[in-house]
Design an enzyme around this catalytic site. Structure first.
Site, PDB file in Angstrom:
ATOM      1  N   HIS A   1     -10.649   0.916   2.016  1.00 19.48           N
ATOM      2  CA  HIS A   1     -10.445   1.884   3.096  1.00 19.48           C
ATOM      3  C   HIS A   1     -11.658   1.728   4.007  1.00 19.48           C
ATOM      4  O   HIS A   1     -12.765   2.133   3.656  1.00 19.48           O
ATOM      5  CB  HIS A   1     -10.336   3.315   2.550  1.00 19.48           C
ATOM      6  CG  HIS A   1     -10.070   4.317   3.620  1.00 19.48           C
ATOM      7  ND1 HIS A   1      -8.883   5.030   3.715  1.00 19.48           N
ATOM      8  CD2 HIS A   1     -10.810   4.709   4.691  1.00 19.48           C
ATOM      9  CE1 HIS A   1      -8.914   5.815   4.780  1.00 19.48           C
ATOM     10  NE2 HIS A   1     -10.087   5.639   5.387  1.00 19.48           N
TER      11      HIS A   1
ATOM     12  N   HIS B   1      -4.832  -0.675   6.139  1.00 16.40           N
ATOM     13  CA  HIS B   1      -4.348   0.073   7.306  1.00 16.40           C
ATOM     14  C   HIS B   1      -5.245  -0.036   8.530  1.00 16.40           C
ATOM     15  O   HIS B   1      -5.805   0.952   8.983  1.00 16.40           O
ATOM     16  CB  HIS B   1      -4.080   1.539   6.953  1.00 16.40           C
ATOM     17  CG  HIS B   1      -5.105   2.183   6.038  1.00 16.40           C
ATOM     18  ND1 HIS B   1      -6.467   2.140   6.261  1.00 16.40           N
ATOM     19  CD2 HIS B   1      -4.947   2.894   4.896  1.00 16.40           C
ATOM     20  CE1 HIS B   1      -7.076   2.793   5.301  1.00 16.40           C
ATOM     21  NE2 HIS B   1      -6.178   3.258   4.460  1.00 16.40           N
TER      22      HIS B   1
ATOM     23  N   HIS C   1       0.851  -1.213   0.000  1.00  9.98           N
ATOM     24  CA  HIS C   1       0.000   0.000   0.000  1.00  9.98           C
ATOM     25  C   HIS C   1       0.883   1.258   0.000  1.00  9.98           C
ATOM     26  O   HIS C   1       1.396   1.643   1.045  1.00  9.98           O
ATOM     27  CB  HIS C   1      -0.885  -0.018   1.259  1.00  9.98           C
ATOM     28  CG  HIS C   1      -1.894   1.086   1.303  1.00  9.98           C
ATOM     29  ND1 HIS C   1      -3.205   0.877   1.694  1.00  9.98           N
ATOM     30  CD2 HIS C   1      -1.805   2.416   1.047  1.00  9.98           C
ATOM     31  CE1 HIS C   1      -3.859   2.008   1.651  1.00  9.98           C
ATOM     32  NE2 HIS C   1      -3.035   2.980   1.271  1.00  9.98           N
TER      33      HIS C   1
ATOM     34  N   HIS D   1       1.446   5.455  -1.658  1.00 10.20           N
ATOM     35  CA  HIS D   1       1.003   6.626  -2.432  1.00 10.20           C
ATOM     36  C   HIS D   1       2.250   7.265  -3.026  1.00 10.20           C
ATOM     37  O   HIS D   1       3.112   7.742  -2.286  1.00 10.20           O
ATOM     38  CB  HIS D   1       0.291   7.637  -1.529  1.00 10.20           C
ATOM     39  CG  HIS D   1      -0.953   7.088  -0.925  1.00 10.20           C
ATOM     40  ND1 HIS D   1      -2.183   7.186  -1.534  1.00 10.20           N
ATOM     41  CD2 HIS D   1      -1.159   6.399   0.227  1.00 10.20           C
ATOM     42  CE1 HIS D   1      -3.095   6.590  -0.782  1.00 10.20           C
ATOM     43  NE2 HIS D   1      -2.501   6.092   0.295  1.00 10.20           N
TER      44      HIS D   1
ATOM     45  N   ASP E   1       1.243   2.522   3.669  1.00 11.43           N
ATOM     46  CA  ASP E   1       0.438   3.739   3.479  1.00 11.43           C
ATOM     47  C   ASP E   1       1.321   4.980   3.492  1.00 11.43           C
ATOM     48  O   ASP E   1       0.897   6.051   3.927  1.00 11.43           O
ATOM     49  CB  ASP E   1      -0.669   3.855   4.540  1.00 11.43           C
ATOM     50  CG  ASP E   1      -1.801   4.778   4.086  1.00 11.43           C
ATOM     51  OD1 ASP E   1      -1.871   5.079   2.880  1.00 11.43           O
ATOM     52  OD2 ASP E   1      -2.606   5.195   4.933  1.00 11.43           O
TER      53      ASP E   1
ATOM     54  N   LYS F   1      -9.481  -0.174  -5.757  1.00 17.87           N
ATOM     55  CA  LYS F   1      -9.525   0.418  -4.408  1.00 17.87           C
ATOM     56  C   LYS F   1     -10.892   1.043  -4.157  1.00 17.87           C
ATOM     57  O   LYS F   1     -11.378   1.833  -4.953  1.00 17.87           O
ATOM     58  CB  LYS F   1      -8.423   1.489  -4.297  1.00 17.87           C
ATOM     59  CG  LYS F   1      -8.376   2.237  -2.982  1.00 17.87           C
ATOM     60  CD  LYS F   1      -7.776   1.403  -1.877  1.00 17.87           C
ATOM     61  CE  LYS F   1      -7.908   2.073  -0.521  1.00 17.87           C
ATOM     62  NZ  LYS F   1      -6.754   2.844  -0.133  1.00 17.87           N
TER      63      LYS F   1
HETATM   64  O1  DOR Z   1      -3.480   9.240   6.003  1.00 14.42           O
HETATM   65  C1  DOR Z   1      -3.800   8.921   4.878  1.00 14.42           C
HETATM   66  N1  DOR Z   1      -3.261   9.490   3.782  1.00 14.42           N
HETATM   67  N2  DOR Z   1      -4.725   7.966   4.741  1.00 14.42           N
HETATM   68  C2  DOR Z   1      -5.240   7.664   3.548  1.00 14.42           C
HETATM   69  O2  DOR Z   1      -6.100   6.835   3.504  1.00 14.42           O
HETATM   70  C3  DOR Z   1      -4.798   8.378   2.317  1.00 14.42           C
HETATM   71  C4  DOR Z   1      -3.470   8.973   2.482  1.00 14.42           C
HETATM   72  C5  DOR Z   1      -3.143  10.001   1.407  1.00 14.42           C
HETATM   73  O3  DOR Z   1      -3.412   9.750   0.242  1.00 14.42           O
HETATM   74  O4  DOR Z   1      -2.584  11.041   1.754  1.00 14.42           O
HETATM   75 ZN    ZN Z   2      -3.513   4.939   1.644  1.00 12.50          ZN
END
Ligand code: DOR
Ligand code: ZN
Length: 324
Positions: free
Chosen positions: A136, A174, A13, A15, A247, A99
């Site tokens: 999520h 998460h 997971h 980003h 995450d 997702k």
């Molecule tokens: O804290 C988070 N940041 N939780 C998420 O689900 C998304 C992520 C983000 O994309 O910044």
């Molecule tokens: Zn995330």
């Protein structure tokens, strides 16, 4: 001195964002991990297989030449996602999973799902074709306390999905509560959960130590110590239903340190040594490889990585000093 050799880990997971941020953060993941599931919550989100392929090309272009790293792309589910498009983009390999963001649950989730009933046919298709669903797990009702939103989601929505689609491969992303640990542990074989390093290392007090700490703000929000302890127990237990999804979520400093700071913790750089330290604290180093390198591929029915990494603890302070 302690030294351990383990299979190179994967991050289930991440980003990466796009453009300059993508270029800045990707080496931090590609250095430590063999594979990662790349989240689709860009602006605009990744809604089609074509978008996913284009984004994948930008991700690959940003990987340093020395790293052997494979991104696994995802599709952002909406109430307007076309069933044929979903099926095709999975079957032709453009995406690895889809997702599900409840609309408004987190960063860039505005296009997410408002009414779960409207995506039941999509979940049915995913179940039929074996496409993993990444969830999520929080309700978005403003009347529900922010610390209870995961539990409400499990009771109200996840349980319904699991009962309706026992064959659907689900990752509850998460997880942050003892309730989630229990539900996943007792749930059907196709239900697993990712756990982040920050939810393993921190509790909700960390957000308020000596003042407000915006860099510890993430969603789902950090919980009480009893929940953190339950997550640590699950992660170090060897139970294959629990595995690492960092995450890691970069944001610009001024967006974090603002009147309305955004959710997300960037952790890729130090994640592996911190986890090694956490596991060592619990006398559970032998379970580390399962959590970060083996349980994920088992859930997703993938091969384990061939490469290995070595972790060396070299001083009195119980710090894993050298990460090769
Ligand atoms: O804290 C988070 N940041 N939780 C998420 O689900 C998304 C992520 C983000 O994309 O910044
Ligand atoms: Zn995330």
């Amino acid at each position: 001195m302690k030294k351990i050799e383990i299979i190179k880990p994967d991050d289930w997971h991440v980003h990466f964002r796009d453009n300059d941020i993508l270029k800045a953060v990707i080496p931090e993941t590609s250095r430590h991990f063999s594979r990662a599931i790349v989240m689709p919550n860009l602006t605009p989100p990744i809604l089609t297989g074509i978008h996913a392929n284009e984004y994948k090309a930008r991700v690959i272009a940003a990987i340093p030449k020395k790293d052997n790293f494979f991104p696994l792309m995802t599709l952002y589910l909406t109430e307007n996602t076309n069933k044929k498009e979903l099926k095709q983009s999975y079957e032709n390999g453009s995406v690895f999973a889809a997702k599900l963001y409840p609309a408004g649950a987190t960063t860039n989730s505005e296009s997410g799902v408002q009414n779960i009933q409207n995506i039941i046919p999509l979940l049915e298709t995913m179940s039929e074709i074996g496409m993993p669903s990444l969830i999520h797990g929080e309700v978005t009702d403003k009347n529900i306390d922010v610390f209870d939103r995961e539990k409400f989601f499990i009771d109200k929505t996840l349980d319904m999905i699991c009962r309706k689609f026992p064959e659907l491969r689900i990752t509850l992303e998460h997880i942050t509560t003892d309730d989630a640990v229990k539900y996943v542990k007792e749930g059907n074989i196709n239900l697993s959960a990712t756990i982040t390093p920050h939810h393993l290392a921190l509790n909700r007090n960390s957000m308020f130590e000596g003042g407000i700490r915006p860099h510890f703000y993430c969603l789902p929000i950090l919980k009480k110590e009893k929940h953190r302890k339950s997550l640590v127990k699950a992660a170090t237990s060897g139970n294959r239903k629990f595995f690492l999804g960092t995450d890691t979520a970069p944001h610009l400093k001024h967006d974090k340190e603002s009147e309305c700071g955004c959710a997300g913790i960037f952790n890729a750089t130090y994640c592996v040594p911190i986890l090694a330290q956490l596991f060592d604290n619990e006398n559970a180093l032998p379970q580390l490889e399962g959590f970060i390198s083996k349980n994920g591929p088992k859930h997703y029915d993938l091969n384990m990585n061939k490469e290995k990494i070595t972790l060396i603890k070299s001083n009195q302070n119980l710090i894993f000093k050298k990460y090769l």
